[in-house]
Write an enzyme that holds these catalytic residues in place. Structure first.
Site, mmCIF file in Angstrom:
data_model
loop_
_atom_site.group_PDB
_atom_site.id
_atom_site.type_symbol
_atom_site.label_atom_id
_atom_site.label_comp_id
_atom_site.label_asym_id
_atom_site.label_seq_id
_atom_site.Cartn_x
_atom_site.Cartn_y
_atom_site.Cartn_z
ATOM 1 N N GLU A 97 34.586 35.633 34.798
ATOM 2 C CA GLU A 97 33.146 35.527 34.732
ATOM 3 C C GLU A 97 32.692 35.661 32.979
ATOM 4 O O GLU A 97 31.782 34.978 32.721
ATOM 5 C CB GLU A 97 32.338 36.468 35.365
ATOM 6 C CG GLU A 97 32.385 36.334 37.115
ATOM 7 C CD GLU A 97 33.701 37.017 37.452
ATOM 8 O OE1 GLU A 97 34.300 37.307 36.832
ATOM 9 O OE2 GLU A 97 33.735 37.033 38.744
ATOM 10 N N PHE A 148 29.780 47.801 49.423
ATOM 11 C CA PHE A 148 31.040 47.116 48.929
ATOM 12 C C PHE A 148 30.572 45.918 47.599
ATOM 13 O O PHE A 148 29.691 45.082 48.112
ATOM 14 C CB PHE A 148 32.006 46.399 49.803
ATOM 15 C CG PHE A 148 33.086 45.608 49.259
ATOM 16 C CD1 PHE A 148 34.088 46.259 48.456
ATOM 17 C CD2 PHE A 148 33.265 44.076 49.134
ATOM 18 C CE1 PHE A 148 35.177 45.629 47.832
ATOM 19 C CE2 PHE A 148 34.180 43.335 48.584
ATOM 20 C CZ PHE A 148 35.195 44.246 47.815
ATOM 21 N N GLN A 149 30.923 46.126 46.565
ATOM 22 C CA GLN A 149 30.487 45.373 45.432
ATOM 23 C C GLN A 149 29.122 45.418 45.242
ATOM 24 O O GLN A 149 28.433 44.236 44.689
ATOM 25 C CB GLN A 149 31.160 43.785 45.526
ATOM 26 C CG GLN A 149 32.801 43.847 45.608
ATOM 27 C CD GLN A 149 33.226 42.145 45.280
ATOM 28 O OE1 GLN A 149 32.585 41.497 45.870
ATOM 29 N NE2 GLN A 149 34.372 42.246 44.657
ATOM 30 N N LYS A 151 22.045 38.936 48.922
ATOM 31 C CA LYS A 151 22.385 37.721 49.700
ATOM 32 C C LYS A 151 21.540 37.356 50.999
ATOM 33 O O LYS A 151 21.356 35.984 51.199
ATOM 34 C CB LYS A 151 23.790 38.226 50.451
ATOM 35 C CG LYS A 151 24.480 37.189 51.310
ATOM 36 C CD LYS A 151 25.678 37.749 51.990
ATOM 37 C CE LYS A 151 26.302 36.778 52.760
ATOM 38 N NZ LYS A 151 27.782 37.209 53.158
ATOM 39 N N MET A 199 40.773 42.598 10.085
ATOM 40 C CA MET A 199 39.608 43.127 9.543
ATOM 41 C C MET A 199 39.688 44.687 9.675
ATOM 42 O O MET A 199 39.337 45.649 8.771
ATOM 43 C CB MET A 199 38.209 42.679 10.207
ATOM 44 C CG MET A 199 36.902 43.148 9.471
ATOM 45 S SD MET A 199 36.871 42.363 7.671
ATOM 46 C CE MET A 199 35.896 41.057 8.292
#
Lengths: 557, 168
Positions: free
Chosen positions: A51, A113-114, A163, A466
């Site tokens: 993602e 969940f999630q 949802k 760096m």
């Protein structure tokens, strides 16, 4: 037309002129993916490996075009995976629309969940965000999000859609694409005061940032520079706004900026700051920054005025419209004395220039300059390679330099370059380091899946360059965890992802590699080996001032 | 350091207070009091922020607040142009030895006794913050069990209202 929430999301995206989204499916966003399937002839979806890559790609799309980029992800980890990319867009004022799924409203707050509070998480890193409670408000929220993302100072907007809201049915009526909020010039009295200030100075200097790109004020800015005979410098975010070889342009300024531009700004008696925010990477120690200089600051975001550096004239206004009003009020002048000083700074810069032969960073980027054209988007990751690119790349057209300036996100470039190619249909270039590339090389999968023409130039020094440079200068050469010693073979990695690649250890090999890469149909990886003790110069040490620019570092032998 | 009172009219939606306070937190603004309530219209809530700092900090706070899409208007209020008030509830230990002194002080301040038990007395006092500070300071000579104060609410004098303020 009676549609489901997910259909409304996709229809509204199409209605707002979006024909390409980046994303990754998951449990709580499945309805939207079903709608994307349904409307696939009108809107394309690019599936990434992660993602974060999708969100950086949407960001790259936006940077390359100025149009909002759209990323779609699921709830929970899908949503948290885009957080770094959303923050990257926020710090660089990039219009980004992030759509996340969430668990159904009746489960919200139960740690299901999630489930994650992504609107809470992204509160400080978005321009605004929405949790959509009802399907009735969905279309208008999306339209408002598009408007917010591109209006005023652009930025990311996140919309979290549970949802059950995606599933619910509602009447949908197509509307016209939004128009950004109207922009205004500063008040006449402020314009007059600013013009008087400019007229009264002897050594004016124009310092601009990303705001000139998003406000499309390049042309009028150049006219002003011409009329008042001022040199121009920019922040990292301003790069590519005006042609690099423009005679008035002294280059990027700041911590690793060009000596001439940093010194000119420090010696100016009037700094005209346009769409920029005097970041600490530009000013160094603010208390010592351009102490006796008058500052005329124009920014669409009023909170930037006098935030870091006090402005004598702070104009909260559109840059282009304001400059159009200032221009007739300023006197046409020639400033031979000031120009002579500038020439001196340029000569000093030239005297300190790296003239070594062989595989030096500036030679590598200079060779790359002969392969890119005016339309090539060049993305970078973060670190030494980013600064070498910023110092040495030659741009001719706007929006061609894509780099994470504010947040400094390693791993940004791969997604951004992919997004830029989708946006412009041009072969893109990614300049990266072995450290940064390690953070996002999974997106090679995306580049090969879609056969994205891109040249990936890894400036491979086997160390976090760096970090090493700072450890060399400020930490007694204690190279704590900055030596990678990974034994990764980037050419084999490219091949394993079904891309092509080659290694270059000298400029001849690099030339051969570029020849192949720039005619290759698809992603091409160049593992470009450089010395681990190459440093980025000049350097203004953190907390120091422009009077204390480091121009040489004794090489580690 | 100066004290500033800033009234902020915001959309009356859940999460808006969080957006405002989150902004104060992440920019490290030194907020000494905050009150929130519904207004004459159910579309808006009014937040009154009492803030200590310099003029620059105050301007930055106002500029940052204006960037929140849920902020409708902002008005800076001061003693000259506004009336302000605050409410204090203070619970004192009810000790026979000090009872009369406490009551005398409360009477002098016109604090109202709200609850009286064998071991405690609760007073209520409204007024400007200085007056409330003074009363609390006086009570410190005795045993304070608990204090709760609302923070300042403030309205501009005269007929003008915050809704008439146009964005800078």
């Amino acid at each position: 037309m009676l549609l489901s929430g997910s259909d409304i999301i996709v229809k509204t995206l199409i209605e707002q002129g979006c024909d390409l989204v980046f994303g990754y499916p998951g449990g709580q966003i499945l309805h939207v993916y079903d709608s994307l399937y349904k409307y696939q002839d009108k809107i394309e979806h690019i599936l990434t490996a992660h993602e974060q890559g999708a969100a950086h790609a949407a960001d790259g799309y936006a940077r390359a075009t100025g149009k909002p980029g759209v990323v779609i992800s699921t709830s929970g980890p899908g949503a948290t995976n885009i957080v770094t990319a959303v923050a990257t867009a926020h710090l660089d004022s990039v219009p980004l629309i992030a759509i996340t799924g969430n668990v159904p409203t009746y489960q919200i707050g139960s740690d299901s969940f999630q489930e994650i509070d992504i609107t809470g998480i992204t509160l400080p890193i978005t321009k605004h965000n929405y949790f959509v409670n009802s399907v009735e408000s969905l279309a208008d929220i999306l339209r408002e999000a598009f408007k917010l993302a591109v209006s005023g100072r652009p930025g990311p907007v996140l919309i979290d859609v549970p949802k059950d809201v995606q599933e619910a049915m509602c009447e949908y009526e197509e509307k016209a694409p939004i128009t950004p909020e109207e922009r205004f010039p500063a008040k006449d009295i402020r314009i007059k005061e600013a013009a008087e200030c400019i007229n009264s100075c002897k050594r004016p200097y124009i310092y601009f940032g990303g705001g000139v790109l998003s406000g499309e004020a390049q042309d009028i800015m150049l006219e002003l520079a011409e009329k008042i005979d001022a040199p121009i410098g920019c922040s990292l975010m301003g790069l590519s706004a005006i042609p690099t070889d423009h005679p008035r342009f002294l280059g990027m300024q700041g911590m690793h900026g060009h000596y001439a531009s940093s010194t000119a700004m420090n010696n100016a008696d009037c700094v005209i700051a346009l769409g920029t925010r005097f970041n600490d990477r530009v000013t160094g120690d603010v208390s010592k920054f351009a102490t006796y200089t008058k500052v005329v600051h124009i920014d669409i975001d009023g909170s930037e005025l006098s935030k870091n550096v006090g402005a004598n004239h702070g104009l909260r206004a559109d840059i282009k419209l304001s400059l159009e009003k200032i221009l007739p009020l300023v006197k046409q002048v020639n400033r031979p004395a000031w120009q002579k000083e500038i020439e001196k700074f340029k000569a000093e810069e030239k005297a300190n220039a790296d003239t070594r032969e062989g595989m030096t960073p500036s030679n590598i980027i200079s060779l790359l300059n002969t392969y890119i054209n005016e339309n090539t988007p060049v993305a970078t990751d973060v670190g030494q390679h980013q600064m070498w690119a910023a110092q040495n790349l030659i741009f001719r057209k706007s929006r061609k330099f894509l780099s994470s300036g504010g947040l400094g996100t390693m791993g940004f470039g791969m997604g951004a370059a992919i997004g830029a190619t989708f946006a412009t249909k041009e072969r893109s270039v990614l300049i990266t380091g072995d450290g940064s590339f390690g953070m996002s090389l999974n997106e090679l999968a995306t580049a090969t899946k879609y056969n994205v023409p891109m040249v990936i130039l890894i400036m491979n020094n086997g160390v976090l360059g760096m970090i090493r440079q700072w450890q060399t200068l400020f930490f007694d050469k204690h190279y704590s965890n900055s030596i990678l010693d990974r034994k990764s073979d980037f050419v084999k990695i490219a091949e394993a992802f079904s891309a092509e690649g080659t290694r270059a250890t000298n400029l001849d090999e690099l030339k051969t590699a570029f020849d192949k890469a720039f005619s290759h149909d698809g992603p091409y990886v160049i593992d470009c080996i450089i010395d681990k003790d190459e440093v980025v110069l000049p350097m203004m040490a953190p907390g120091s001032s422009m009077n204390e620019i480091i121009t040489e570092v004794e090489a580690e032998k | 350091m100066n004290r500033y009172i800033v009234a902020v009219l915001v959309n009356n939606q859940f999460g808006v207070l969080n957006r405002v306070t989150s902004l104060f937190r992440r920019r490290q603004f030194n907020i000494s009091a905050l009150t929130v309530s519904e207004t004459e219209s159910n579309e808006f809530s009014r937040i009154t922020v009492t803030f200590e700092g310099e003029e620059d900090n105050k301007q930055q706070l106002i500029n940052q607040l204006y960037k929140l899409p849920d902020v409708c208007s902002i008005k800076e209020l001061n003693n000259d142009n506004s009336v302000s008030s605050e409410l204090l509830l203070i619970k004192m230990k009810n000790d026979p030895a000090t009872r009369e002194d406490i009551r005398a002080a409360a009477d002098a301040f016109k604090a109202k006794s709200m609850d009286y038990s064998r071991d405690s007395i609760v007073f209520q006092l409204t007024g400007d913050s200085r007056r409330i500070d003074d009363f609390i300071n006086l009570m410190r000579d005795y045993t304070i069990l608990e204090i709760c104060r609302t923070g300042i609410v403030s309205l501009e004098k005269g007929s003008s209202t915050i809704r008439k303020v146009t964005n800078l």
